[in-house]
Design a protein around this motif. Structure first.
Motif, PDB file in Angstrom:
ATOM      1  N   ALA A  76      54.745  13.727   1.740  1.00 56.67           N
ATOM      2  CA  ALA A  76      54.887  14.882   1.678  1.00 56.67           C
ATOM      3  C   ALA A  76      55.935  15.373   2.616  1.00 56.67           C
ATOM      4  CB  ALA A  76      53.759  15.955   1.273  1.00 56.67           C
ATOM      5  N   GLU A  77      55.770  15.191   4.141  1.00 53.29           N
ATOM      6  CA  GLU A  77      56.487  15.664   4.956  1.00 53.29           C
ATOM      7  C   GLU A  77      57.896  15.298   4.960  1.00 53.29           C
ATOM      8  OE1 GLU A  77      54.821  14.412   8.543  1.00 53.29           O
ATOM      9  OE2 GLU A  77      53.062  15.913   8.592  1.00 53.29           O
ATOM     10  N   ARG A  78      58.095  14.077   4.183  1.00 49.53           N
ATOM     11  CA  ARG A  78      59.534  13.400   4.113  1.00 49.53           C
ATOM     12  C   ARG A  78      60.367  14.446   3.094  1.00 49.53           C
ATOM     13  NH1 ARG A  78      57.114   8.500   4.385  1.00 49.53           N
ATOM     14  NH2 ARG A  78      57.370   8.298   2.054  1.00 49.53           N
ATOM     15  N   ARG A  79      59.485  14.706   1.903  1.00 56.23           N
ATOM     16  CA  ARG A  79      60.066  15.471   0.852  1.00 56.23           C
ATOM     17  C   ARG A  79      60.452  16.922   1.328  1.00 56.23           C
ATOM     18  NH1 ARG A  79      56.185  12.714  -2.277  1.00 56.23           N
ATOM     19  NH2 ARG A  79      54.784  14.620  -2.128  1.00 56.23           N
ATOM     20  N   VAL A  80      59.644  17.560   2.288  1.00 50.78           N
ATOM     21  CA  VAL A  80      59.778  18.816   2.753  1.00 50.78           C
ATOM     22  C   VAL A  80      61.020  18.821   3.544  1.00 50.78           C
ATOM     23  CG1 VAL A  80      58.907  20.895   4.082  1.00 50.78           C
ATOM     24  CG2 VAL A  80      57.438  19.670   2.535  1.00 50.78           C
ATOM     25  N   GLY A  81      61.220  17.913   4.429  1.00 53.04           N
ATOM     26  CA  GLY A  81      62.382  17.724   5.177  1.00 53.04           C
ATOM     27  C   GLY A  81      63.640  17.747   4.538  1.00 53.04           C
ATOM     28  N   ALA A  82      63.436  16.655   3.225  1.00 57.21           N
ATOM     29  CA  ALA A  82      64.649  16.465   2.590  1.00 57.21           C
ATOM     30  C   ALA A  82      65.083  17.748   1.861  1.00 57.21           C
ATOM     31  CB  ALA A  82      64.306  15.336   1.434  1.00 57.21           C
ATOM     32  N   LEU A  83      64.219  18.502   1.142  1.00 54.82           N
ATOM     33  CA  LEU A  83      64.379  19.644   0.692  1.00 54.82           C
ATOM     34  C   LEU A  83      65.012  20.948   1.700  1.00 54.82           C
ATOM     35  CD1 LEU A  83      61.261  20.252  -1.627  1.00 54.82           C
ATOM     36  CD2 LEU A  83      63.542  19.658  -2.392  1.00 54.82           C
ATOM     37  N   GLU A  84      64.435  20.985   3.000  1.00 57.01           N
ATOM     38  CA  GLU A  84      64.820  21.816   3.783  1.00 57.01           C
ATOM     39  C   GLU A  84      66.683  21.417   3.979  1.00 57.01           C
ATOM     40  OE1 GLU A  84      62.338  21.421   7.147  1.00 57.01           O
ATOM     41  OE2 GLU A  84      60.941  22.864   6.293  1.00 57.01           O
ATOM     42  N   LEU A  90      73.100  23.811   1.018  1.00 55.45           N
ATOM     43  CA  LEU A  90      73.697  24.593  -0.160  1.00 55.45           C
ATOM     44  C   LEU A  90      74.157  25.960   0.586  1.00 55.45           C
ATOM     45  CD1 LEU A  90      70.708  24.177  -2.823  1.00 55.45           C
ATOM     46  CD2 LEU A  90      73.392  23.340  -2.838  1.00 55.45           C
ATOM     47  N   ARG A  91      73.383  26.330   1.559  1.00 58.19           N
ATOM     48  CA  ARG A  91      73.621  27.599   2.134  1.00 58.19           C
ATOM     49  C   ARG A  91      75.110  27.404   2.715  1.00 58.19           C
ATOM     50  NH1 ARG A  91      68.072  29.147   5.133  1.00 58.19           N
ATOM     51  NH2 ARG A  91      67.012  29.893   3.402  1.00 58.19           N
ATOM     52  N   ASP A  92      75.364  26.381   3.459  1.00 55.06           N
ATOM     53  CA  ASP A  92      76.758  26.200   4.021  1.00 55.06           C
ATOM     54  C   ASP A  92      77.728  26.035   3.300  1.00 55.06           C
ATOM     55  OD1 ASP A  92      75.357  25.784   6.411  1.00 55.06           O
ATOM     56  OD2 ASP A  92      75.390  23.682   6.637  1.00 55.06           O
ATOM     57  N   ARG A  93      77.548  25.363   1.848  1.00 55.25           N
ATOM     58  CA  ARG A  93      78.512  25.227   0.828  1.00 55.25           C
ATOM     59  C   ARG A  93      78.597  26.751   0.293  1.00 55.25           C
ATOM     60  NH1 ARG A  93      76.253  20.827  -3.213  1.00 55.25           N
ATOM     61  NH2 ARG A  93      77.828  21.738  -4.331  1.00 55.25           N
ATOM     62  N   LEU A  94      77.846  27.516  -0.022  1.00 50.30           N
ATOM     63  CA  LEU A  94      78.056  28.888  -0.614  1.00 50.30           C
ATOM     64  C   LEU A  94      78.803  29.615   0.421  1.00 50.30           C
ATOM     65  CD1 LEU A  94      77.010  31.111  -2.594  1.00 50.30           C
ATOM     66  CD2 LEU A  94      74.996  31.513  -1.290  1.00 50.30           C
ATOM     67  N   ALA A  95      78.580  29.520   1.751  1.00 48.39           N
ATOM     68  CA  ALA A  95      79.224  30.684   2.631  1.00 48.39           C
ATOM     69  C   ALA A  95      80.599  30.140   2.641  1.00 48.39           C
ATOM     70  CB  ALA A  95      78.705  30.272   4.037  1.00 48.39           C
ATOM     71  N   GLU A  96      80.965  28.790   2.554  1.00 50.91           N
ATOM     72  CA  GLU A  96      82.454  28.085   2.558  1.00 50.91           C
ATOM     73  C   GLU A  96      82.935  28.642   1.374  1.00 50.91           C
ATOM     74  OE1 GLU A  96      84.754  23.830   2.367  1.00 50.91           O
ATOM     75  OE2 GLU A  96      82.504  23.862   2.822  1.00 50.91           O
ATOM     76  N   SER A  97      82.265  28.492   0.040  1.00 51.80           N
ATOM     77  CA  SER A  97      82.850  29.192  -1.125  1.00 51.80           C
ATOM     78  C   SER A  97      83.190  30.627  -1.057  1.00 51.80           C
ATOM     79  CB  SER A  97      81.989  28.883  -2.154  1.00 51.80           C
ATOM     80  OG  SER A  97      82.354  29.265  -3.472  1.00 51.80           O
ATOM     81  N   GLN A  98      82.314  31.450  -0.644  1.00 54.12           N
ATOM     82  CA  GLN A  98      82.512  32.704  -0.502  1.00 54.12           C
ATOM     83  C   GLN A  98      83.809  33.048   0.373  1.00 54.12           C
ATOM     84  OE1 GLN A  98      78.893  34.181   0.989  1.00 54.12           O
ATOM     85  NE2 GLN A  98      77.990  34.607  -1.101  1.00 54.12           N
ATOM     86  N   ALA A  99      83.995  32.351   1.459  1.00 51.40           N
ATOM     87  CA  ALA A  99      85.148  32.491   2.412  1.00 51.40           C
ATOM     88  C   ALA A  99      86.290  32.229   1.487  1.00 51.40           C
ATOM     89  CB  ALA A  99      84.835  31.568   3.564  1.00 51.40           C
TER      90      ALA A  99
END
Length: 480
Positions: A76-84, A90-99
């Motif tokens: 479960a810890e591994r899955r949580v780490g992967a999701l984080e 995704l946040r980085d990609r969204l910021a790049e797309s907005q820019a």
């Protein structure tokens, strides 16, 4: 827990991109997957060893259960780490797309401003100014190319943005065009102000001499029984010379009042439904049925026309020649059948119908029904006062002359009645065509030529109705 070497993939990809190794540009995803699989395997082996160490000295059953729980917890810890990690990516990609989108829109705005300058100058083939070249719209090799080529040779994401803008603009133009064509505000009484008691009466008093709402709506037997009721005019403007005939007829109907459900309304919203061709395919049926009082005229049918004219009928005004409507299909069980007497013969016809006597055949411009089974409690006789007001006040007739007097139509007389009875008066299906070959009604093929032999003054009535509309005494649901 052993973490996967996250930066290894990025470093590998940068190296491949830097040295431009042929055939390697499509392989970073495969390398990433392989490295991640190896890291997961090493992590699982390490976790297994740690679990073995943590569960030494316990029983076999407890040992197995603890191992399973510990493995599930670590998984479960591994899955949580992967999701984080995915969320951060995704946040980085969204910021790049907005820019990128912001930069693209800014560039497009600059290009459009340059285009506007050239269009204003009237020379769209002119070379771009220096600022456009510096902005990257043109390269040094494209100095001699046209301005339009620069606008066409834009990035794909900018082209897609332009396509979306054009589609939205086209949809907006189509929507507002249809809105202007259909004009729903002309037929929707919801857009009308709320009903205000006495509003119509106050405005009507400005154009009708001695306007009053104290006149009886329907004739009553008490007006003629043991009372000498003297009227200045004969039918259709008064009852002079027909007192005895009226008393005999009213003695059979025995009902003279307005229904309590209508009389108790603090503000009466009425619509007078004419029979004009304007109602055909109007889809006003639901709108008309919303009114407190729906007044219909003559033999205007309802059955099979409900979508255009509605199904509610509070009052139907008629005379013998127009009484050939279906008493059941074109009316409601509680509909008031209101006779508008134009001549003494109209009262005699009604009397014969109520007494089941031999019908009168002569004296009518069209044969009235020979059998007319209506409930006497639903019958009323309209006070000729409203015909008098329609003739003198609305149409400006001179009733004192000995010449043949023009007779108002049932429609203008019904409007005269509604002004005295209602607090809000709307009309629908009024107006006559300018071409004599056009159809008059929504339900037949009669034309204006068929009315040339009548005593009605159609142009005068049109002027009177327009005046009432202009002074906001009445409102129109259809075109006039």
């Amino acid at each position: 827990m052993v973490k996967a070497p996250e930066n290894l993939v990025l470093r590998t990809w940068k190296c491949l991109e830097y040295f431009k190794v042929p055939g390697k540009r499509d392989e970073p995803e495969d390398i990433t997957a392989e490295i991640q699989e190896r890291a997961d395997a090493d992590s699982a082996e390490s976790e297994g060893a740690e679990v073995e160490e943590a569960t030494k000295g316990v029983g076999p059953e407890v040992d197995t259960r603890l191992k399973q729980e510990e493995l599930r917890r670590r998984a479960a810890e591994r899955r949580v780490g992967a999701l984080e990690k995915e969320v951060a990516d995704l946040r980085d990609r969204l910021a790049e797309s907005q820019a990128m989108n912001k930069a693209a829109w800014e560039k497009m705005e600059r290009q459009v401003s340059v285009l506007a300058k050239h269009l204003k100058a009237g020379d769209i083939q002119k070379k771009l100014p220096l600022e456009a070249e510096q902005d990257g719209c043109l390269t040094a090799e494209e100095k001699e190319t046209s301005f339009l080529k620069c606008m066409i040779d834009v990035p794909e994401n900018l082209r897609e943005a332009c396509r979306v803008v054009l589609k939205v603009a086209a949809s907006a133009v189509l929507f507002f065009g249809l809105l202007l064509f259909i004009r729903p505000w002309d037929v929707n009484p919801v857009r009308r102000p709320s009903c205000t008691a006495g509003e119509v009466a106050a405005r009507a008093a400005a154009i009708i001499t001695n306007f009053s709402r104290n006149h009886r709506i329907f004739l009553q037997i008490s007006d003629y029984f043991w009372v000498e009721n003297r009227s200045a005019y004969s039918l259709p403007y008064g009852t002079k010379g027909n007192e005895l005939l009226l008393m005999q007829t009213l003695a059979l109907t025995k009902h003279f009042h307005v229904p309590q459900m209508i009389d108790s309304l603090q503000c009466r919203r009425c619509v007078v439904v004419g029979n004009g061709y304007q109602l055909k395919n109007s889809s006003l049926g639901d709108v008309i049925d919303q009114y407190d009082v729906v007044i219909r005229l003559n033999n205007g049918p309802v059955y099979n026309y409900e979508s255009d004219v509605g199904s509610k009928t509070t009052i139907r005004m008629f005379y013998p020649e127009s009484a050939n409507f279906d008493l059941t299909l074109d009316n409601n069980p509680e509909t008031l059948m209101v006779l508008v007497p134009f001549k003494s013969l109209d009262l005699k016809w009604l009397l014969t119908m109520l007494n089941d006597e031999k019908p009168i055949k002569k004296g009518f411009w069209r044969s009235p029904p020979k059998i007319w089974k209506v409930k006497p409690e639903n019958l009323r006789i309209l006070n000729p006062y409203f015909m008098e007001v329609a003739a003198i006040e609305l149409l400006k007739y001179n009733l004192a002359t000995k010449k043949i007097k023009p007779i108002p139509t049932t429609g203008i007389m019904a409007i005269s009645f509604a002004i005295h009875f209602c607090d809000q008066v709307d009309i629908a299906g009024f107006g006559y065509p300018s071409d004599k070959t056009q159809y008059l009604h929504y339900y037949d093929n009669l034309t204006l030529k068929n009315m040339e032999v009548t005593q009605h003054k159609i142009p005068l009535e049109a002027i009177a109705i327009k005046k009432l509309l202009q002074q906001n005494i009445i409102h129109n649901l259809t075109y006039f």
